[in-house]
Write a protein that holds these residues in place. Structure first.
Motif, PDB file in Angstrom:
ATOM      1  N   LEU A   6     -22.884  -4.179 -84.120  1.00 30.14           N
ATOM      2  CA  LEU A   6     -21.626  -3.443 -84.128  1.00 30.14           C
ATOM      3  C   LEU A   6     -21.121  -3.276 -82.708  1.00 30.14           C
ATOM      4  O   LEU A   6     -21.815  -2.717 -81.857  1.00 30.14           O
ATOM      5  CB  LEU A   6     -21.802  -2.067 -84.773  1.00 30.14           C
ATOM      6  CG  LEU A   6     -20.599  -1.115 -84.669  1.00 30.14           C
ATOM      7  CD1 LEU A   6     -19.371  -1.691 -85.353  1.00 30.14           C
ATOM      8  CD2 LEU A   6     -20.952   0.262 -85.249  1.00 30.14           C
ATOM      9  N   VAL A  18     -17.786   3.051 -89.044  1.00 26.96           N
ATOM     10  CA  VAL A  18     -18.702   1.950 -89.345  1.00 26.96           C
ATOM     11  C   VAL A  18     -20.144   2.378 -89.121  1.00 26.96           C
ATOM     12  O   VAL A  18     -21.033   2.054 -89.906  1.00 26.96           O
ATOM     13  CB  VAL A  18     -18.347   0.704 -88.506  1.00 26.96           C
ATOM     14  CG1 VAL A  18     -19.281  -0.448 -88.859  1.00 26.96           C
ATOM     15  CG2 VAL A  18     -16.895   0.295 -88.738  1.00 26.96           C
ATOM     16  N   TYR A  29     -29.175  -2.115 -87.424  1.00 27.02           N
ATOM     17  CA  TYR A  29     -28.160  -2.850 -86.683  1.00 27.02           C
ATOM     18  C   TYR A  29     -28.337  -2.606 -85.190  1.00 27.02           C
ATOM     19  O   TYR A  29     -28.953  -1.627 -84.765  1.00 27.02           O
ATOM     20  CB  TYR A  29     -26.749  -2.434 -87.116  1.00 27.02           C
ATOM     21  CG  TYR A  29     -26.376  -1.020 -86.759  1.00 27.02           C
ATOM     22  CD1 TYR A  29     -25.619  -0.731 -85.626  1.00 27.02           C
ATOM     23  CD2 TYR A  29     -26.775   0.047 -87.566  1.00 27.02           C
ATOM     24  CE1 TYR A  29     -25.274   0.569 -85.297  1.00 27.02           C
ATOM     25  CE2 TYR A  29     -26.432   1.352 -87.250  1.00 27.02           C
ATOM     26  CZ  TYR A  29     -25.684   1.610 -86.119  1.00 27.02           C
ATOM     27  OH  TYR A  29     -25.341   2.896 -85.792  1.00 27.02           O
ATOM     28  N   LEU A  56     -17.763  -5.785 -86.611  1.00 21.91           N
ATOM     29  CA  LEU A  56     -19.098  -5.941 -87.179  1.00 21.91           C
ATOM     30  C   LEU A  56     -19.443  -7.422 -87.173  1.00 21.91           C
ATOM     31  O   LEU A  56     -18.646  -8.259 -87.609  1.00 21.91           O
ATOM     32  CB  LEU A  56     -19.144  -5.418 -88.610  1.00 21.91           C
ATOM     33  CG  LEU A  56     -20.531  -5.432 -89.271  1.00 21.91           C
ATOM     34  CD1 LEU A  56     -21.391  -4.303 -88.715  1.00 21.91           C
ATOM     35  CD2 LEU A  56     -20.416  -5.322 -90.793  1.00 21.91           C
ATOM     36  N   HIS A  58     -22.108 -10.023 -88.645  1.00 18.01           N
ATOM     37  CA  HIS A  58     -23.160 -10.174 -89.657  1.00 18.01           C
ATOM     38  C   HIS A  58     -23.546 -11.642 -89.743  1.00 18.01           C
ATOM     39  O   HIS A  58     -22.752 -12.477 -90.153  1.00 18.01           O
ATOM     40  CB  HIS A  58     -22.668  -9.673 -91.023  1.00 18.01           C
ATOM     41  CG  HIS A  58     -23.699  -9.758 -92.097  1.00 18.01           C
ATOM     42  ND1 HIS A  58     -23.380  -9.959 -93.422  1.00 18.01           N
ATOM     43  CD2 HIS A  58     -25.066  -9.672 -92.046  1.00 18.01           C
ATOM     44  CE1 HIS A  58     -24.495  -9.995 -94.137  1.00 18.01           C
ATOM     45  NE2 HIS A  58     -25.516  -9.830 -93.329  1.00 18.01           N
ATOM     46  N   ILE A  69     -14.164  -3.321 -92.854  1.00 20.21           N
ATOM     47  CA  ILE A  69     -15.605  -3.383 -92.588  1.00 20.21           C
ATOM     48  C   ILE A  69     -16.373  -2.491 -93.568  1.00 20.21           C
ATOM     49  O   ILE A  69     -17.428  -2.882 -94.084  1.00 20.21           O
ATOM     50  CB  ILE A  69     -15.910  -2.963 -91.139  1.00 20.21           C
ATOM     51  CG1 ILE A  69     -15.293  -3.957 -90.150  1.00 20.21           C
ATOM     52  CG2 ILE A  69     -17.422  -2.877 -90.907  1.00 20.21           C
ATOM     53  CD1 ILE A  69     -15.383  -3.526 -88.693  1.00 20.21           C
TER      54      ILE A  69
END
Length: 225
Positions: A6, A18, A29, A56, A58, A69
């Motif tokens: 993030l 988030v 994360y 973000l 991923h 998000i």
């Protein structure tokens, strides 16, 4: 194992959304703090359109815009943690509507009321009160916007309204959530902000106060020149 990163800013309410969603879902994360005055090449690469946080990442794929998000997180990790959006299509559409309402109507008017003076400031305060009146009616009779069970999309979207109201009042003399005017919203904000999960994942109060004081001083200095 999925790689989740993030890109955010510690005091940014959209980044905070988030963070809250990831922690609500129990997702591991890596957090990368950005300097918006000196944006990293990675941020500019992953969000070339808006060039802003949050982003973000991923498994190497970037997703931007906080509400998008939040939905991505909920869809991707459906079997992990509590749901952020309800399963019922109608209730999902309502949650999306009110979350967008917070972004389009509430936050801009409140922010403008904080920084504008004179007639512009008074007009923005009226707009903020009008918008909050709609939220007041929507939360009536409910613990959270999605119901009584758990925190959901609209609660997370409105985190900044609930948890920074007191700081804004202390520094700027503007109390948006007043018991006499918005009793249902005040009850919700108290319930939400006192959830252990929410309290544990807020920026330090004194750090926020010092940060906002610096912003106020900088704004005052620039206007006096």
């Amino acid at each position: 194992m999925a790689e989740v990163k993030l890109f955010g800013v510690w005091d940014n309410p959209f980044s905070k959304r988030v963070e809250l969603a990831l922690k609500l879902k129990g997702i591991d994360y890596e957090y990368i703090e950005e300097d918006l005055n000196n944006k990293s090449p990675l941020l500019l690469n992953y969000n070339p359109v808006h060039k802003k946080v949050p982003v973000l990442l991923h498994n190497g794929k970037p997703i931007s815009e906080s509400l998008i998000i939040l939905e991505y997180i909920d869809d991707t990790w459906q079997q992990q943690g509590p749901p952020i959006l309800p399963k019922d299509p109608y209730l999902r559409s309502k949650a999306r509507f009110w979350a967008k309402f917070v972004d389009d109507k509430c936050i801009p008017a409140m922010w403008k009321a904080c920084w504008q003076k004179g007639e512009e400031g008074l007009k923005a305060m009226e707009e903020a009160n009008d918008a909050l009146e709609f939220l007041e009616n929507e939360i009536k009779g409910k613990r959270f916007f999605g119901g009584d069970d758990s925190i959901g999309l609209v609660d997370i979207a409105a985190d900044v309204i609930a948890c920074r109201n007191g700081i804004i009042a202390e520094l700027m003399g503007l109390r948006f959530l007043r018991e006499d005017k918005f009793p249902n919203l005040c009850k919700w904000a108290d319930e939400y902000c006192n959830c252990s999960f929410v309290k544990e994942n807020q920026p330090p109060k004194q750090k926020l106060i010092d940060h906002y004081k610096a912003l106020i001083q900088a704004s005052t200095s620039s206007k006096s020149k």
